[in-house]
Design a protein around this motif. Structure first.
Motif, PDB file in Angstrom:
ATOM      1  N   LYS A  51       0.876  -1.331  -0.005  1.00  0.00           N
ATOM      2  CA  LYS A  51       0.104  -0.027  -0.140  1.00  0.00           C
ATOM      3  C   LYS A  51       0.725   1.243  -0.018  1.00  0.00           C
ATOM      4  N   ARG A  53       1.943   2.163   3.179  1.00  0.00           N
ATOM      5  CA  ARG A  53       1.362   2.744   4.029  1.00  0.00           C
ATOM      6  C   ARG A  53       2.264   3.132   5.175  1.00  0.00           C
ATOM      7  N   SER A 142      -8.201  -0.852   3.771  1.00  0.00           N
ATOM      8  CA  SER A 142      -9.045  -0.765   2.633  1.00  0.00           C
ATOM      9  C   SER A 142      -8.031  -1.125   1.657  1.00  0.00           C
ATOM     10  N   ASN A 144      -6.526   0.037  -1.262  1.00  0.00           N
ATOM     11  CA  ASN A 144      -6.163   1.224  -2.252  1.00  0.00           C
ATOM     12  C   ASN A 144      -4.474   1.532  -1.801  1.00  0.00           C
ATOM     13  N   SER A 150     -10.572   4.702  -1.291  1.00  0.00           N
ATOM     14  CA  SER A 150     -10.613   3.213  -1.097  1.00  0.00           C
ATOM     15  C   SER A 150     -11.032   2.630  -2.132  1.00  0.00           C
ATOM     16  N   HIS A 230      -5.915  11.703   2.881  1.00  0.00           N
ATOM     17  CA  HIS A 230      -6.628  10.562   2.580  1.00  0.00           C
ATOM     18  C   HIS A 230      -7.713  11.059   1.414  1.00  0.00           C
TER      19      HIS A 230
HETATM   20 MG    MG Z   1      -7.904   3.262   4.293  1.00  0.00          MG
END
Ligand code: MG
Ligand code: TXA
Length: 320
Positions: A51, A53, A142, A144, A150, A230
């Motif tokens: 991701k 992330r 999620s 994405n 998402s 986001h």
């Molecule tokens: Mg998310």
């Protein structure tokens, strides 16, 4: 890496991959999830890498039987236990995520080094079957790339993760289109950290003292995910909050931007329709290279609270 595209009939293959520590994207009733074994540090690390992330942003652990919550969470007192039992009786399976103190064997990687865990039992049959067949709790953010909306359709997930994960289970557009409601039960009063399809009004009937966290600083401290940008498309979003002049102001902005030769899209959907399709619209704006998205705000009742929460985060300009 070759990404397998699986149908719901091939869920056994997907479960085998989860057991092997691989990643599988799957549908839930809210948004698609990017799943891996929540108890396997290596699998969890792969999720963060795929991701892009930040590693301090914790994941939600998905379970398929209500009672499994007692395997992963610790309860501080009888009142908390009583409330949790009531909540899961009424709202699980469904789009409600509970934050509780975690048992120490849950890897820190899964919970972003917090001593709490986010748990939810999804309602989508494919999601439930995948968890049951793999016989593991599945950590799933999620589906994405970090910073993108998402994924709510197979195409979104495919575009973001083809070639990066082991498999995607192909299914329909997700039912709700916004992520689950996240509530924190580790402090009193109970707090809504992220509004979602289980509404404030529904929760208030069960926990009359529940509050919605609104102050940005406290939200950032309580829910690490909230501090990151986001839900934004490339287009600039202008959000027209409810006011007497709402329609007139939308027209004025439209005329002005049209003169500047900007590509504009105006959105005036009802809140139920917009919630389901919001992320799809955001991604379509990117594909169509829209410059400005003019959106008419809705009220904050029911799903409106979650919708307005996402819209305000995504908006570049808010017209009051
Ligand atoms: Mg998310
Ligand atoms: O509907 C959903 O919840 C979807 C589907 C796949 O289940 N999942 C999802 O996950 O939206 P994600 O990772 O995109 O969002 C999880 C949110 C983040 O804002 C994260 O910071 C917060 O939940 N969270 C997770 N664990 C937490 C914890 N222990 N304490 C506070 N916030 C937590």
């Amino acid at each position: 890496m070759k990404t397998l595209i699986l149908t719901s009939k091939e869920i056994n293959k997907a479960a085998e991959l989860i057991k092997k520590g691989q990643l599988v994207a799957f549908p839930t009733e809210t948004v698609y999830g990017l799943g891996g074994n929540a108890l396997n540090k290596k699998a969890v690390k792969k999720i963060f890498i795929a991701k892009g992330r930040p590693s301090d942003n914790p994941l939600i652990v998905h379970i398929a039987r209500k009672k499994d919550i007692f395997n992963y969470a610790v309860f501080d007192n009888k009142n908390q236990l009583h409330i949790v039992k009531k909540l899961i009786k009424i709202f699980w399976p469904g789009p409600l995520t509970l934050i509780l103190k975690k048992k120490s064997f849950i890897p820190d990687e899964t919970t972003g080094n917090l001593n709490t865990i986010a748990i939810r039992m999804p309602k989508n049959k494919i999601a439930l079957n995948l968890i049951k067949l793999s016989n593991l709790p599945i950590a799933a953010p999620s589906a994405n790339l970090s910073g993108k909306p998402s994924g709510t359709t197979f195409k979104h997930v495919y575009n973001d993760f083809n070639g990066k994960i082991s498999a995607i289970i192909k299914s329909k557009q997700t039912k709700y289109g916004l992520e689950s409601t996240v509530i924190d039960l580790t402090t009193w009063p109970v707090k809504i950290l992220r509004p979602g399809s289980i509404t404030y009004e529904q929760l208030k009937k069960i926990i009359p003292s529940i509050v919605v966290l609104k102050n940005k600083k406290t939200i950032k401290a309580k829910s690490p995910g909230m501090k990151y940008r986001h839900y934004s498309p490339n287009a600039k979003i202008i959000l027209f909050e409810n006011s007497k002049n709402q329609e007139k102001r939308i027209k004025e902005f439209f005329k002005k931007l049209k003169k500047e030769n900007k590509k504009i899209l105006i959105i005036k959907h009802k809140k139920e329709v917009l919630s389901k399709n919001l992320y799809k619209i955001f991604r379509e704006c990117d594909e169509k290279k829209i410059d400005y998205l003019l959106i008419k705000a809705t009220d904050e009742k029911g799903i409106g609270l979650a919708l307005m929460n996402r819209l305000r985060k995504a908006a570049s300009i808010i017209i009051k």
